[in-house]
Design an enzyme around this catalytic site. Sequence first.
Site, short mmCIF file in Angstrom:
data_model
loop_
_atom_site.label_atom_id
_atom_site.label_comp_id
_atom_site.label_asym_id
_atom_site.label_seq_id
_atom_site.Cartn_x
_atom_site.Cartn_y
_atom_site.Cartn_z
N HIS A 28 94.91 14.02 -1.61
CA HIS A 28 93.99 15.10 -1.18
C HIS A 28 92.61 14.93 -1.84
O HIS A 28 92.14 15.83 -2.55
CB HIS A 28 94.58 16.49 -1.50
CG HIS A 28 93.95 17.57 -0.66
ND1 HIS A 28 94.62 18.69 -0.25
CD2 HIS A 28 92.69 17.69 -0.15
CE1 HIS A 28 93.81 19.46 0.47
NE2 HIS A 28 92.63 18.87 0.54
N ARG A 88 95.44 18.66 7.54
CA ARG A 88 96.46 19.36 6.75
C ARG A 88 97.81 18.73 7.05
O ARG A 88 98.07 18.30 8.18
CB ARG A 88 96.52 20.85 7.13
CG ARG A 88 95.41 21.69 6.51
CD ARG A 88 95.50 21.77 4.98
NE ARG A 88 94.44 22.55 4.37
CZ ARG A 88 93.34 22.05 3.81
NH1 ARG A 88 93.13 20.74 3.81
NH2 ARG A 88 92.45 22.84 3.24
P1 NAP Z 1 86.09 23.77 11.86
O1 NAP Z 1 84.62 23.61 11.84
O2 NAP Z 1 86.67 25.15 11.92
O3 NAP Z 1 86.64 22.91 13.09
C1 NAP Z 1 87.95 22.98 13.52
C2 NAP Z 1 88.08 22.22 14.83
O4 NAP Z 1 89.47 22.26 15.22
C3 NAP Z 1 87.27 22.87 15.96
O5 NAP Z 1 86.75 21.88 16.80
C4 NAP Z 1 88.34 23.69 16.69
O6 NAP Z 1 88.08 23.91 18.06
C5 NAP Z 1 89.53 22.77 16.55
N1 NAP Z 1 90.77 23.54 16.78
C6 NAP Z 1 91.24 24.61 16.11
N2 NAP Z 1 92.39 25.06 16.65
C7 NAP Z 1 92.64 24.24 17.69
C8 NAP Z 1 93.67 24.19 18.68
N3 NAP Z 1 94.66 25.09 18.68
N4 NAP Z 1 93.62 23.21 19.61
C9 NAP Z 1 92.61 22.32 19.62
N5 NAP Z 1 91.60 22.30 18.72
C10 NAP Z 1 91.62 23.25 17.77
O7 NAP Z 1 86.76 23.09 10.59
P2 NAP Z 1 86.15 21.91 9.68
O8 NAP Z 1 85.18 22.44 8.72
O9 NAP Z 1 85.75 20.80 10.57
O10 NAP Z 1 87.46 21.50 8.85
C11 NAP Z 1 88.63 21.04 9.52
C12 NAP Z 1 89.79 20.97 8.54
O11 NAP Z 1 89.62 19.88 7.65
C13 NAP Z 1 89.91 22.17 7.57
O12 NAP Z 1 90.52 23.28 8.20
C14 NAP Z 1 90.77 21.59 6.49
O13 NAP Z 1 92.14 21.79 6.81
C15 NAP Z 1 90.45 20.09 6.52
N6 NAP Z 1 89.75 19.63 5.30
C16 NAP Z 1 90.32 18.67 4.53
C17 NAP Z 1 89.68 18.20 3.41
C18 NAP Z 1 90.28 17.10 2.58
O14 NAP Z 1 89.73 16.74 1.53
N7 NAP Z 1 91.37 16.51 2.99
C19 NAP Z 1 88.41 18.69 3.05
C20 NAP Z 1 87.85 19.69 3.86
C21 NAP Z 1 88.52 20.15 4.99
P3 NAP Z 1 86.81 24.78 18.52
O15 NAP Z 1 85.61 23.90 18.25
O16 NAP Z 1 87.04 25.03 19.94
O17 NAP Z 1 86.80 26.03 17.66
#
Ligand code: NAP
Length: 311
Positions: A274, A226
Amino acid sequence: MTISILFAAGEARWPQYETPLTTALTAAGITDVRIAREMAPEEVDYIVYAPNPDLQDFTPFVNAKAVLSLWAGVEGIVGNRTLTQPLCRMVDDGLKEGMVEWVTGQVLRHHLGLDAVLARQDGTWRQDVPPLARHRPVGMLGLGELGAACAQALAALNFPVAGWSRSAKDVAGVTCHHGEAGLREVLAGSEIVVLLLPLTAATENVLDAAALALLPKGAVIVNPGRGALIDDAALIAALDAGQVGHATLDVFRTEPLPVDHPFWGHPGVTVSPHVASETRAVTAAEVVAENVRRGEAGEAFLHLVDRGAGY
Ligand code: NAP
């Protein structure tokens, strides 16, 4: 009794989702179902949602059992106080595959110096041999559904990958860190840093001036997470100073990125609109259908958002 599903994910997505949703619901055993873009709020059992300026007040949906987001990132809805129903985010194989391909492609592009090769089709015979992946440490901020998959794909190509998450993790082939000290360690040791964190109060500006200063000089940033994870002004200053060698950005604080934003004209920035990975209708419809099935069977929903943590 007929199950009513409100499709509140935008007009443009409806043609892609109408048939896959019906097919997936039927396959999940949900046959007495009505899916529509408009219906009386009190009739709605489930809301299929994507960021939608027309639906910000969930108060009238008094009988809704869940809001099923088509997006993985839920920062736009997670703090909505009118939303009292469970909120599920999207975890989709298509989304994961797309992100693995995009991140791997961007990391290989920078690792192999492909930009310089493409810019040098001018008769210059300059043999800059890139190092092997095993000598190019990569940092992965976020080890969730997408970050862990990307980290493992890069590790499979022999990149030494260090990852960072909120809680302690164990991801095969990846050196895992957490906490403040863990972040410093990952940043200090990574020539390429990928951000796949959700945007929360705790992660906003995680790459600020102080964090950028920890990187090895000339490090590359790849951000499909993001926009607000990075302090824009600090990044431009770090690029101008040569502290950051390049930033490939897929996400921005304001989208579409305003035409007068300095990122557009900066030689050290690649603006990607994006598109790193999109939720795919066929696989996402199966996730939605499974959650509807679970809701009807009284089973726990998949991919519930932790409203307190913000993701
Ligand atoms: P997810 O499964 O919820 O994983 C989030 C990761 O971030 C987890 O490992 C979490 O730690 C870590 N995290 C959260 N808060 C943190 C903090 N304060 N300090 C350190 N680590 C932290 O999410 P996801 O499905 O992988 O997706 C991640 C992000 O990708 C989405 O939220 C979205 O913003 C982005 N995204 C972008 C696109 C695009 O096309 N550009 C598409 C899809 C998603 P824990 O494992 O300990 O919970």
